[in-house]
Design a protein around this motif. Structure first.
Motif, short mmCIF file in Angstrom:
data_model
loop_
_atom_site.label_atom_id
_atom_site.label_comp_id
_atom_site.label_asym_id
_atom_site.label_seq_id
_atom_site.Cartn_x
_atom_site.Cartn_y
_atom_site.Cartn_z
N MET A 1 -5.61 0.13 3.34
CA MET A 1 -6.99 0.25 2.86
C MET A 1 -7.03 0.31 1.34
SD MET A 1 -9.16 0.21 5.41
CE MET A 1 -10.61 0.98 4.73
N GLY A 2 -5.98 0.84 0.72
CA GLY A 2 -5.95 0.89 -0.75
C GLY A 2 -5.87 -0.48 -1.38
N ARG A 3 -5.40 -1.48 -0.63
CA ARG A 3 -5.33 -2.84 -1.17
C ARG A 3 -6.70 -3.44 -1.40
NH1 ARG A 3 -1.89 -5.94 3.11
NH2 ARG A 3 -2.46 -7.68 1.72
N LEU A 4 -7.71 -2.91 -0.72
CA LEU A 4 -9.07 -3.44 -0.90
C LEU A 4 -9.58 -3.23 -2.33
CD1 LEU A 4 -10.68 -2.21 2.45
CD2 LEU A 4 -10.01 -4.55 1.87
N GLU A 5 -9.15 -2.15 -2.94
CA GLU A 5 -9.62 -1.85 -4.30
C GLU A 5 -8.87 -2.64 -5.36
OE1 GLU A 5 -12.19 -0.08 -4.86
OE2 GLU A 5 -12.48 0.78 -2.85
N THR A 6 -7.66 -3.09 -5.05
CA THR A 6 -6.84 -3.78 -6.06
C THR A 6 -6.79 -5.28 -5.87
OG1 THR A 6 -4.86 -3.39 -4.72
CG2 THR A 6 -5.42 -1.73 -6.37
N ALA A 7 -7.21 -5.78 -4.71
CA ALA A 7 -7.13 -7.22 -4.44
C ALA A 7 -8.15 -7.97 -5.28
CB ALA A 7 -7.34 -7.49 -2.96
N ASP A 8 -7.79 -9.19 -5.68
CA ASP A 8 -8.73 -10.03 -6.43
C ASP A 8 -9.70 -10.70 -5.47
OD1 ASP A 8 -7.20 -11.94 -5.18
OD2 ASP A 8 -6.05 -12.44 -6.96
N LYS A 9 -10.68 -11.39 -6.03
CA LYS A 9 -11.73 -11.98 -5.21
C LYS A 9 -11.19 -13.04 -4.26
CE LYS A 9 -15.58 -11.23 -8.42
NZ LYS A 9 -16.68 -11.87 -9.20
N GLN A 10 -10.16 -13.78 -4.67
CA GLN A 10 -9.64 -14.84 -3.82
C GLN A 10 -8.95 -14.29 -2.57
OE1 GLN A 10 -9.38 -14.73 -7.13
NE2 GLN A 10 -10.72 -16.47 -7.64
N SER A 11 -8.22 -13.21 -2.72
CA SER A 11 -7.45 -12.67 -1.60
C SER A 11 -8.15 -11.51 -0.89
CB SER A 11 -6.08 -12.19 -2.10
OG SER A 11 -6.24 -11.17 -3.08
N LEU A 12 -9.32 -11.10 -1.39
CA LEU A 12 -10.00 -9.95 -0.80
C LEU A 12 -10.40 -10.21 0.64
CD1 LEU A 12 -11.08 -7.11 -1.19
CD2 LEU A 12 -13.20 -8.09 -2.11
N HIS A 13 -10.94 -11.39 0.91
CA HIS A 13 -11.36 -11.71 2.28
C HIS A 13 -10.17 -11.74 3.22
CE1 HIS A 13 -15.57 -12.59 1.38
NE2 HIS A 13 -15.16 -13.19 0.29
N LEU A 14 -9.02 -12.21 2.74
CA LEU A 14 -7.83 -12.24 3.59
C LEU A 14 -7.38 -10.83 3.95
CD1 LEU A 14 -5.80 -15.07 1.77
CD2 LEU A 14 -7.17 -15.25 3.87
N VAL A 15 -7.44 -9.92 2.96
CA VAL A 15 -7.05 -8.53 3.23
C VAL A 15 -8.00 -7.89 4.24
CG1 VAL A 15 -6.74 -6.26 2.18
CG2 VAL A 15 -5.98 -8.29 0.96
N GLU A 16 -9.31 -8.15 4.08
CA GLU A 16 -10.28 -7.60 5.02
C GLU A 16 -10.04 -8.12 6.43
OE1 GLU A 16 -14.10 -8.58 3.53
OE2 GLU A 16 -14.08 -7.09 1.92
N ASN A 17 -9.78 -9.43 6.56
CA ASN A 17 -9.55 -10.01 7.88
C ASN A 17 -8.27 -9.45 8.50
OD1 ASN A 17 -11.85 -11.56 7.62
ND2 ASN A 17 -10.74 -13.33 6.78
N GLU A 18 -7.25 -9.23 7.67
CA GLU A 18 -5.99 -8.69 8.18
C GLU A 18 -6.18 -7.27 8.71
OE1 GLU A 18 -1.54 -7.50 6.46
OE2 GLU A 18 -2.90 -8.77 5.28
N ILE A 19 -6.91 -6.45 7.94
CA ILE A 19 -7.16 -5.07 8.38
C ILE A 19 -8.01 -5.06 9.64
CG2 ILE A 19 -8.30 -2.90 7.74
CD1 ILE A 19 -7.47 -3.42 4.87
N GLN A 20 -9.04 -5.92 9.71
CA GLN A 20 -9.90 -5.97 10.88
C GLN A 20 -9.12 -6.39 12.12
OE1 GLN A 20 -13.37 -5.08 11.09
NE2 GLN A 20 -12.63 -5.07 13.18
N ALA A 21 -8.21 -7.35 11.96
CA ALA A 21 -7.39 -7.78 13.11
C ALA A 21 -6.50 -6.64 13.60
CB ALA A 21 -6.54 -8.99 12.70
N SER A 22 -5.96 -5.86 12.66
CA SER A 22 -5.12 -4.72 13.07
C SER A 22 -5.95 -3.67 13.80
CB SER A 22 -4.46 -4.11 11.83
OG SER A 22 -3.61 -5.04 11.19
N ILE A 23 -7.16 -3.44 13.34
CA ILE A 23 -8.03 -2.46 13.99
C ILE A 23 -8.38 -2.93 15.40
CG2 ILE A 23 -10.34 -1.43 13.94
CD1 ILE A 23 -10.12 -1.33 10.91
N ASP A 24 -8.68 -4.20 15.56
CA ASP A 24 -8.99 -4.73 16.89
C ASP A 24 -7.79 -4.59 17.84
OD1 ASP A 24 -11.50 -5.41 15.98
OD2 ASP A 24 -10.95 -7.49 15.52
#
Length: 212
Positions: free
Chosen positions: A19-42
Motif C-alpha cells: 500500500m505504501g507504493r501507492l504514494e511513491t508510484a508515478d502516474k504511469q505505473s500507478l494504475h498497475l500498482v492499484e490493479n495488482e493490489i486489487q487482484a491480491s485482495i480479490d
C-alpha cells in the motif's frame, strides 16, 4: 486449514506493505500498482471463503477459535479494500481538478462568450417584478388605511347613535332593563369594530410578510 490460513495471513501483510507504493508510484505505473493490489485482495477474499468452510468443519473445541481467526483476517482485508478505494477516489478527484484547471488555462474567451455575458434581460425582468410588487404593496397599504378610516367614522357614528338612543330613551321613560340592553348592544358593537380593525391589520401584515 492451517496452511491456507498461514498463506492468507502472509498475503495480507504483503498487501499492507505494498500500500505504501501507492504514494511513491508515478502516474504511469500507478494504475498497475492499484490493479495488482486489487487482484491480491480479490484472491484473499476467495481464500477467506474456503477458510470459513474449513473452520465450520473444525472440532467443536477448535471451531470458535478458528472462526475468530478467519473473522480477523476478513476485517483486515476489508480495511485494506476501503483504504484502496479511498485512495482511488482521491486520485480521481485530483486528476479531475487538474483537467479542469488545464482546460480553464488553455481556454480563450471572446467578447460574446456566453460564459462571460451578464444576463441583463433576466436582471431587468427581476427588477421590474420587484417594482410591481412594491406598487402593489403601496396600493394595499393605502386600501387598508382607507378601511381603518372608514371604521373610525363608523365608530363615531355609532357613538352618536348611541347617545341619541339614550336621549330618546330618557325622554320616553324606558325601563332600566331596556337601557342596559341598549348599552350591552353598543358595547358588543364596539368590540366587533375593534375585532374588525385587528383582523384587517393581521391580513395586511400577512400580505406584506409573504409578498416581500
Amino acid at each position: 486449514m492451517e496452511p491456507l490460513y498461514q498463506q492468507t495471513h502472509k498475503r495480507v501483510h504483503e498487501i499492507q506493505s505494498h500500500m505504501g507504493r501507492l504514494e511513491t508510484a508515478d502516474k504511469q505505473s500507478l494504475h498497475l500498482v492499484e490493479n495488482e493490489i486489487q487482484a491480491s485482495i480479490d484472491q484473499i477474499f476467495s481464500h477467506l471463503e474456503r477458510l470459513e468452510i474449513l473452520s465450520s468443519k473444525e472440532p467443536p473445541s477448535k471451531r470458535q477459535n478458528a472462526k475468530l481467526r478467519v473473522d480477523q483476517l476478513k476485517y483486515d482485508v476489508q480495511h485494506l479494500q476501503t483504504a484502496l478505494r479511498n485512495f482511488q477516489h482521491q486520485r480521481y478527484t485530483r486528476e479531475q481538478q487538474e483537467r479542469q484547471r488545464e482546460e480553464l488555462l488553455s481556454r480563450t474567451f471572446t467578447t460574446n462568450d456566453s460564459d462571460t455575458t451578464i444576463p441583463m434581460d433576466e436582471s431587468l425582468q427581476f427588477n421590474s417584478s420587484l417594482q410591481k410588487i412594491h406598487h402593489g404593496m403601496d396600493d394595499l397599504i393605502g386600501g387598508g388605511h382607507s378601511i381603518l378610516e372608514g371604521l373610525r367614522a363608523q365608530r363615531l357614528t355609532l357613538k352618536g347613535t348611541q347617545k341619541k338612543i339614550l336621549d330618546i330613551a330618557n325622554m320616553l321613560g324606558l325601563s332600566n332593563t331596556v337601557m342596559r340592553l341598549i348599552e350591552k348592544r353598543a358595547f358588543q358593537d364596539k368590540y366587533f369594530m375593534i375585532g374588525g380593525m385587528l383582523l384587517t391589520c393581521v391580513v395586511m401584515f400577512l400580505v406584506v410578510q409573504y409578498l416581500t
